[in-house]
Enzyme design. Structure first.
Site, PDB file in Angstrom:
ATOM      1  N   GLU A 293       3.632   3.354 -11.989  1.00 21.97           N
ATOM      2  CA  GLU A 293       2.672   4.178 -11.237  1.00 21.97           C
ATOM      3  C   GLU A 293       2.980   5.673 -11.379  1.00 21.97           C
ATOM      4  O   GLU A 293       3.178   6.375 -10.389  1.00 21.97           O
ATOM      5  CB  GLU A 293       2.630   3.743  -9.777  1.00 21.97           C
ATOM      6  CG  GLU A 293       2.189   2.285  -9.635  1.00 21.97           C
ATOM      7  CD  GLU A 293       2.036   1.815  -8.189  1.00 21.97           C
ATOM      8  OE1 GLU A 293       2.737   2.331  -7.312  1.00 21.97           O
ATOM      9  OE2 GLU A 293       1.201   0.918  -7.958  1.00 21.97           O
ATOM     10  N   ASP A 372       1.177  -7.550  -6.072  1.00 25.05           N
ATOM     11  CA  ASP A 372       1.539  -6.512  -5.105  1.00 25.05           C
ATOM     12  C   ASP A 372       1.321  -6.910  -3.648  1.00 25.05           C
ATOM     13  O   ASP A 372       0.387  -6.435  -3.022  1.00 25.05           O
ATOM     14  CB  ASP A 372       0.740  -5.227  -5.406  1.00 25.05           C
ATOM     15  CG  ASP A 372       1.327  -4.010  -4.696  1.00 25.05           C
ATOM     16  OD1 ASP A 372       2.401  -4.134  -4.105  1.00 25.05           O
ATOM     17  OD2 ASP A 372       0.694  -2.944  -4.739  1.00 25.05           O
ATOM     18  N   GLU A 400       0.953  -3.421   4.645  1.00 23.03           N
ATOM     19  CA  GLU A 400      -0.039  -2.701   3.847  1.00 23.03           C
ATOM     20  C   GLU A 400      -1.328  -3.495   3.642  1.00 23.03           C
ATOM     21  O   GLU A 400      -2.416  -3.026   3.948  1.00 23.03           O
ATOM     22  CB  GLU A 400       0.574  -2.329   2.482  1.00 23.03           C
ATOM     23  CG  GLU A 400      -0.420  -1.650   1.558  1.00 23.03           C
ATOM     24  CD  GLU A 400       0.210  -1.203   0.237  1.00 23.03           C
ATOM     25  OE1 GLU A 400       1.411  -1.435   0.021  1.00 23.03           O
ATOM     26  OE2 GLU A 400      -0.523  -0.606  -0.577  1.00 23.03           O
TER      27      GLU A 400
END
Ligand code: GCU
Length: 686
Positions: A293, A372, A400
């Site tokens: 990332e 993820d 998240e």
């Protein structure tokens, strides 16, 4: 805000008179027994005296002599008082961080020994003893031997130095603000106590995405402050780590390269390590997100991850430091039109060929799933895929993708499934727990890392019930064989008391919550369907035409990703034979992961007997009702839970059921419009 929420599992509420009467005679005096240097024993005694004082209303006296009739003897096994008390077998069974709890009856005196091989073990033993009182256990005939399963039991903070927290849902950082250290030492100490109480022994305090200011944490001007934080954690047996920026030699050192094979770069890191250890002699090491990332890494120089990790490992080796290197590496600039690239494959494709090439003080940190932290994913095939490499299982405590601490989503049952998963690496019984701890593969290092869900909110976690996720992570890292039910029962009793109706209701709510969340969000293992970037709330195509490699491929016929070896991306073949075969075939693939591995028509019939489309409708209607049920169950506890905590949790549960309705309607409507197939029960779809 409720004081009780702030104290989390260190609440030590007054016990009922019956219990107090049973415990009090043992708890009048705490005797410390040690030889040599044992600083954590002072911490252990202090914790016992405070905790017992609060629960029994009388603080135990401290004494060095053991002449009272009944007492607690806290110490190390090599002390004069404890030597010879334990039998040989027990002595041998206790490892470096382990302990024994033993009720000892002698003619002239009776006592409870809380004995560690080291002072750190004794501290964990003290917290175990306190937990027995908190949860109303018998202490008259204790015979406990405990050792942690994982050597590394770590918390990763994604805190930025401006005080924000990446994926944080409970306020601002407790460590940083405005680019500097916050200096709230009392709060950090309370936090260190919470960590030690659940057996955690390592912490990394800054975000893995290391920005400009945080790059300087290893620079001379910031190291004294880092050292102060390390001092606080040290009192509770927690070692400090830092996330580092792979490009530091350039950004901090003024070099022209960060090439891991460049001698100047190596020397620069060696000097940095020396300096860090000058300030923090027991510094844990570096945590690294590289070539992931947009973070810098060895790829820039045509080197691989082993080159990068080994270079840092060499610098830390003289001081016993370790490099924790993350495997969250994939192409985040993918073209959605390209069906041959599969993000799920990436970590294995990058790292598997490097097995055996990492130094002994490198640990690879691997997310539980290949993508993820979705509500449902298969286990990463890297577990069991690299038997010659130290590994750590990375779990996301912060919610998240699982409701951002506005929704109740208790993750221990999800983690248990990952931990218990059989990789078949060395035949049947090769669980992820065995691999991650290194026990199965005979690796020197291993364990568990969890991304913190705490912030500076007075309740630590925002949603008070989200404290259970942190607690549960710590308990599992210590003892992955504990069941979800055991951990839940413990946490509820410690947090809300021993009233059976309260224990029963809250335990059920927690244990059901992950499935409920899964029901009203993305179905059958496909994941995502969230709003881009902040990741809260439904957006079915939010990531469908993006560069991130996370697609569901829904059209008017069907949905899912074909990851088979025969006709798909081949991901299923990254597992060992038994799980590989299970996932490869649409017949044997479990329903809950069907769309992760297969693209099927909406009319495909699941093992449950329902079609995929009917399952989507049913689970979303049901999930919403179940979410309403959570709020209703909580309402039944009015008057049994103190008013502040009652109101705080209720308001979150109400938000949750409202938002569950949004999820239900968006998902159902989307698939009704795509497929044109009506709900068999004619419920409202828009
Ligand atoms: C997720 C998360 C990022 C985080 C990343 C990581 O993708 O959304 O914010 O940086 O994981 O684990 O590094």
């Amino acid at each position: 805000v409720p004081r009780d929420a702030y104290k989390a599992w260190l609440r030590y509420a007054p016990l009922n008179p019956d219990q107090a009467e049973e415990y009090a005679p043992w708890c009048g005096t705490v005797v410390a027994a040690f030889s040599g240097h044992a600083p954590l024993l002072a911490t252990a005694c202090e914790e016992l005296r405070d905790g017992i004082g609060s629960m029994l209303g009388r603080r135990p006296q401290e004494s060095r002599s053991s002449d009272s009739e009944r007492f607690l003897l806290v110490g190390t096994l090599d002390s004069a008082e404890l030597k010879g008390l334990m039998d040989e077998a027990d002595m041998e069974a206790v490892g470096d961080e382990g302990y024994v709890l033993r009720t000892v009856e002698q003619p002239e005196r009776r006592f409870i020994a809380i004995a560690g091989k080291t002072d750190k073990g004794a501290l964990y033993g003290a917290f175990h003893f306190l937990r027995l009182l908190q949860t109303g256990q018998r202490i008259r005939d204790l015979r406990v031997v405990e050792n942690p399963a994982g050597k590394l039991r770590m918390i990763d903070h994604w805190d930025n130095m401006d005080g924000s927290i990446e994926r944080g849902y409970a306020g601002r950082s407790v460590f940083f603000h405005h680019g500097a250290f916050l200096g709230n030492w009392n709060r950090i100490r309370d936090y260190a106590r919470m960590m030690a109480a659940v057996g955690l022994n390592a912490i990394s305090i800054n975000n893995v995405n290391v920005n400009e200011t945080a790059t300087r944490l290893i620079a001379p001007e910031l190291l004294p402050s880092v050292a102060k934080v390390a001092d606080v954690f040290r009192e509770y047996g927690v070692r400090l780590f830092l996330s580092i920026n792979f490009a530091s030699p350039i950004e901090l050192g003024g070099l022209t390269t960060a090439d891991p094979l460049d001698p100047q770069v190596r020397e620069w890191w060696a000097e940095r390590a020396t300096d860090v250890y000058r300030h923090i002699p027991d510094f844990g090491g570096f945590l690294v997100k590289a070539d992931s990332e947009f973070r810098p890494g060895p790829f820039t120089y045509g080197r691989d991850h082993a080159d990068g990790a080994n270079m840092l490992a060499e610098a830390l080796q003289p001081y016993d430091g370790v490099v924790i290197w993350r495997c969250f590496v994939y192409d985040c600039l993918q073209d959605w039109r390209d069906r041959s690239t599969d993000r799920a494959r990436a970590a294995y494709d990058h790292f598997r060929p490097l097995d055996g090439k990492f130094r002994e003080n490198v640990i690879l940190q691997i997310k539980n799933g290949p993508v993820d932290f979705q509500v449902r994913e298969p286990v990463s095939p890297l577990f069991g895929g690299m038997p010659l490499t130290n590994q750590v299982l990375e779990l996301q405590i912060t919610q998240e993708y699982t409701g951002q601490q506005r929704h109740l989503c208790y993750l221990v049952p999800q983690w248990k499934e990952a931990i218990d998963f059989d990789t078949y690496a060395l035949g049947e019984g090769s669980t992820v727990a065995g691999v991650a701890t290194g026990a199965l593969t005979d690796r020197p290092l291993g364990g568990f890392a969890g991304i913190a869900n705490i912030g500076d909110e007075p309740s630590w976690t925002g949603h008070i019930l989200a404290q259970a996720n942190y607690y549960g992570f710590g308990r599992l890292a210590w003892s992955p064989t504990l069941t979800s039910e055991q951990i839940t029962d413990e946490w509820v009793r410690i947090t809300f008391g021993n009233d059976p109706a309260v224990v029963e209701t809250i335990s059920r709510m927690l244990l059901d919550s992950w499935h409920i969340y899964e029901n009203y969000t993305s179905p059958l293992g496909i994941g995502w369907m969230v709003n881009p970037s902040h990741h809260y709330g439904p957006n079915v195509d939010g990531y469908e035409y993006s560069k991130w490699g996370t697609y569901h491929f829904a059209d008017n016929q069907g949905i899912g990703v074909n990851r088979t070896v025969s006709t798909g991306t081949g991901y299923a073949g990254q597992y060992h034979d038994v799980p590989a075969a299970r996932y490869e075939s649409v017949e044997s693939c479990p329903d809950e992961l069907l769309l992760f591995f297969h693209h099927v028509p909406y009319t495909h019939v699941l093992k449950s007997g329902k079609t995929v489309i009917q399952h989507i409708y049913d689970s979303h209607f049901e999930g919403f009702e179940q979410a309403e049920g959570l709020a209703e169950a909580w309402r039944g506890l009015e008057g049994k839970v103190d008013g502040d905590r009652y109101a705080s949790v209720l308001s979150r549960l109400q938000q949750q059921s409202k938002h569950a309705a949004e999820w239900r309607d968006v998902i159902n409507t989307y698939f009704y419009r795509k497929s044109g197939i009506s709900d068999a029960h004619n419920r409202t779809i828009y």
